[in-house]
Design a protein around this motif. Structure first.
Motif, mmCIF file in Angstrom:
data_model
loop_
_atom_site.group_PDB
_atom_site.id
_atom_site.type_symbol
_atom_site.label_atom_id
_atom_site.label_comp_id
_atom_site.label_asym_id
_atom_site.label_seq_id
_atom_site.Cartn_x
_atom_site.Cartn_y
_atom_site.Cartn_z
ATOM 1 N N GLN A 15 100.792 16.676 36.567
ATOM 2 C CA GLN A 15 101.679 17.793 36.852
ATOM 3 C C GLN A 15 100.886 19.083 36.701
ATOM 4 O O GLN A 15 100.375 19.376 35.614
ATOM 5 N N ALA A 16 100.757 19.803 37.798
ATOM 6 C CA ALA A 16 99.997 21.050 37.800
ATOM 7 C C ALA A 16 100.740 22.082 38.645
ATOM 8 O O ALA A 16 100.297 22.439 39.735
ATOM 9 N N PRO A 17 101.887 22.557 38.145
ATOM 10 C CA PRO A 17 102.640 23.541 38.922
ATOM 11 C C PRO A 17 101.877 24.857 39.026
ATOM 12 O O PRO A 17 101.349 25.352 38.036
ATOM 13 N N GLN A 18 101.778 25.358 40.205
ATOM 14 C CA GLN A 18 101.134 26.653 40.468
ATOM 15 C C GLN A 18 99.664 26.693 40.044
ATOM 16 O O GLN A 18 99.134 27.754 39.718
ATOM 17 N N VAL A 19 99.001 25.528 39.992
ATOM 18 C CA VAL A 19 97.595 25.467 39.621
ATOM 19 C C VAL A 19 96.850 24.724 40.719
ATOM 20 O O VAL A 19 97.247 23.635 41.123
ATOM 21 N N TYR A 49 99.129 17.354 32.021
ATOM 22 C CA TYR A 49 99.855 18.590 32.286
ATOM 23 C C TYR A 49 98.849 19.730 32.348
ATOM 24 O O TYR A 49 98.237 20.082 31.340
ATOM 25 N N PHE A 50 98.678 20.309 33.522
ATOM 26 C CA PHE A 50 97.779 21.445 33.716
ATOM 27 C C PHE A 50 98.643 22.690 33.898
ATOM 28 O O PHE A 50 99.571 22.689 34.701
ATOM 29 N N GLU A 60 95.130 32.015 30.143
ATOM 30 C CA GLU A 60 94.625 30.927 29.316
ATOM 31 C C GLU A 60 95.024 29.606 29.966
ATOM 32 O O GLU A 60 96.169 29.423 30.372
ATOM 33 N N ARG A 61 94.067 28.717 30.076
ATOM 34 C CA ARG A 61 94.341 27.402 30.641
ATOM 35 C C ARG A 61 94.856 26.488 29.537
ATOM 36 O O ARG A 61 94.396 26.535 28.400
ATOM 37 N N ILE A 62 95.810 25.645 29.910
ATOM 38 C CA ILE A 62 96.393 24.695 28.969
ATOM 39 C C ILE A 62 96.376 23.321 29.631
ATOM 40 O O ILE A 62 96.846 23.161 30.758
ATOM 41 N N LEU A 63 95.818 22.346 28.927
ATOM 42 C CA LEU A 63 95.771 20.980 29.430
ATOM 43 C C LEU A 63 96.272 20.040 28.345
ATOM 44 O O LEU A 63 95.762 20.040 27.231
#
Length: 103
Positions: A15-19, A49-50, A60-63
């Protein structure tokens, strides 16, 4: 970019909404699953989850990665400005440490 696939009997849900994820990240995800599989053979699913929090220089990136196994799942998260591949290696290693601790 969201996608689901079945890899060696393991359901992968990304799941990578808007990424916009870079080319080759899908192969890196499979390598991470192979690495985790060396420590447990009972993986049912892997959820990734990106996300990006903030904008501009404060972004900030979150994974997050959840590994579904019988019993309690293992989950780890990484935040920062690193590349997605670097963060993926980090959460993979964190999940492996949790699996080793639970043995």
């Amino acid at each position: 970019m969201n996608y689901t696939e079945n890899y060696k009997g393991i359901k992968i849900d990304v799941q990578a909404p808007q990424v916009d994820l870079p080319e080759g990240l899908q192969a890196q995800i499979r390598k991470s699953i192979d690495k985790i599989s060396r420590f447990t053979h009972d993986i049912n699913a892997v959820d990734l989850y990106f996300n990006i929090s903030g904008t501009g220089k404060t972004a900030e990136r979150i994974l997050g990665m959840r590994v579904g196994i019988p019993g309690p799942d293992v989950y780890s998260e990484e935040k920062g400005k690193d590349r997605w591949n670097t963060m993926l290696r980090s959460v993979t290693d964190k999940n492996i440490r949790q699996l080793q601790k639970d043995k």
